[in-house]
Design an enzyme around this catalytic site. Structure first.
Site: not given
Ligand code: ADP
Length: 398
Positions: A88, A383, A177, A7, A238
């Site tokens: 990823r 993940e 996600h 990643n 955010r």
């Protein structure tokens, strides 16, 4: 099969090596501040005692990080061989509905999606490029954050703005996600004892970034994130949904530049913006318990908006078997689950307060009462394992 899962950020490289047969994490690590004067790393494995930490030479990039990573895996103490690499990739646009073996065409298509994820896709490509260079004989696979949401229908993914913006510029909702939502969906079906294609869920991934997804018959039908990961729930830095008119007002009336608005939306909003001191739920809970009213308000806004979004997602599925909580907050913060579920009794979820406080550890993650018509389940996301499994499946097909 041992899969190296990578990643990449623009100045970081996070990795793990997953044995797909057992699901075990054989090694993991993080390289940070790549390209700076002091790139550094931490790599660890249950097979070793202490973690391996150190510095790379100044200005070292992803390529040097992979040298160090390969040497670590090949060291006498570990001697881990890998059979494939799974990357990823944040944005796969409409082109990628599932994972893809990396070849020239895949790389071109990922580049073509870069305008939709200008911070992420180019960084992901750096990792792919270095890894293809470093492991030329291994199959390399791209696994997309957006792929799980490609089952959305037009009525879910189109914004009510002029249609040519979608047709000519791809402006639509994509969702993110995906690996996490997909992983917990499969786990929830297993826990509920239902076939995946008969399982109906709302999955809430609550980490630093937060999103929820509605899943009907095992496929995603709606989600809270949109063209970018800014839409939807309140997150660490955010804000999620805001009136788009605010952005016009900030520009016109306050003279804020696009860059300033971008920074405000991505880095200064959400829990941090409201509390003015932390984006971290644990710190906010502690401060709230000590009487900090800004922390209390930030957390209340987080859970109120979360419940509101989950409730509206309920309208997008014909029935609901369970609500799933995952991610750092979803898995660990029983107060967030409790405060959210108190607002969701109308969905038929009756919380078991004791099970909720121990994250349902004694009952397969289930935190609703035995007779609750709809279950609530806490599931630890993985993940990396999802990416490793998808990589393996694709490699075995070849
Ligand atoms: P990322 O999205 O970066 O992977 P995580 O999934 O690790 O992030 O989630 C980070 C969030 O989880 C932070 O807000 C952190 O405070 C929260 N968190 C982790 N552990 C706990 C805990 N025990 N109680 C409350 N919040 C927690």
């Amino acid at each position: 099969m041992n899969i190296l899962v990578i990643n990449c950020g623009s100045s970081s490289l996070k990795f793990s090596v997953i044995d797909t047969q057992t699901g075990a994490d054989l090694a993991r690590g993080l390289f940070q501040e790549l390209g700076s004067d002091s790139p550094n790393y931490k790599m660890e494995s249950a097979l070793l005692g202490a973690p391996n930490t150190g510095k790379l030479s100044p200005k070292a990039e992803h390529e040097e990080a992979l040298d160090a990573l390969a040497a670590f895996l090949a060291s006498d103490a570990l001697n881990i061989s890998i059979q494939a690499v799974g990357h990823r990739v944040v944005h796969g646009g409409e082109r990628f509905t599932s994972a893809s073996l990396i070849d020239d065409a895949t790389i071109e298509a990922i580049k073509a999606c870069s305008p939709l994820a200008p911070l992420h896709n180019p960084a992901n490509l750096l990792g792919i490029d270095s890894s293809c260079h470093h492991f030329p004989d291994l199959p390399q696979v791209a696994v997309f954050d957006t792929a799980f949401h490609q089952s959305l229908q037009a009525e879910a993914y189109l914004y009510p703005i002029p249609i040519e913006l979608y047709k000519e510029h791809g402006i639509r909702r994509y969702g993110f996600h995906g690996s996490s939502h997909k992983y917990v969906t499969a786990e929830a079906a297993r826990i509920l004892g239902k076939p995946l294609d008969e399982t109906n869920l709302i999955t809430a991934h609550l980490g630093n970034g937060c999103s929820a997804a509605a899943v009907e018959n095992g496929s995603c039908v709606d989600t809270t994130m949109g063209l970018t990961p800014l839409e939807g729930l309140v997150m660490g830095t955010r804000g999620g949904d805001v009136d788009p008119g605010i952005l016009l007002h900030l520009h016109r009336a306050l003279g804020m530049s696009i860059e300033e608005i971008d920074t405000m939306l991505n880095k200064k909003s959400g829990l941090l913006g409201l509390s003015q001191f932390s984006n971290d739920m644990r710190s906010l809970r502690q401060a709230s318990a000590e009487g900090n009213s800004a922390a209390t308000l930030a957390v209340s806004i987080f859970t109120r908006r979360l419940a509101k979004s989950i409730s509206s997602l309920r309208a997008t599925v014909k029935s609901l078997d369970a609500l799933v909580f995952t991610g750092g907050i979803g898995e660990n913060d029983w107060r967030t689950r409790s405060e959210t579920l108190q607002r969701l009794e109308h969905l038929g979820i009756v919380i078991d307060p004791e099970a909720n406080q121990n994250a349902g550890k004694d009952q397969n993650g289930i935190i609703s009462q035995a007779n609750s018509p709809v279950k609530a389940i806490v599931i630890q996301t993985n993940e990396e394992l999802m990416i490793a499994r998808e990589t393996e499946q694709l490699v075995e097909k070849q």
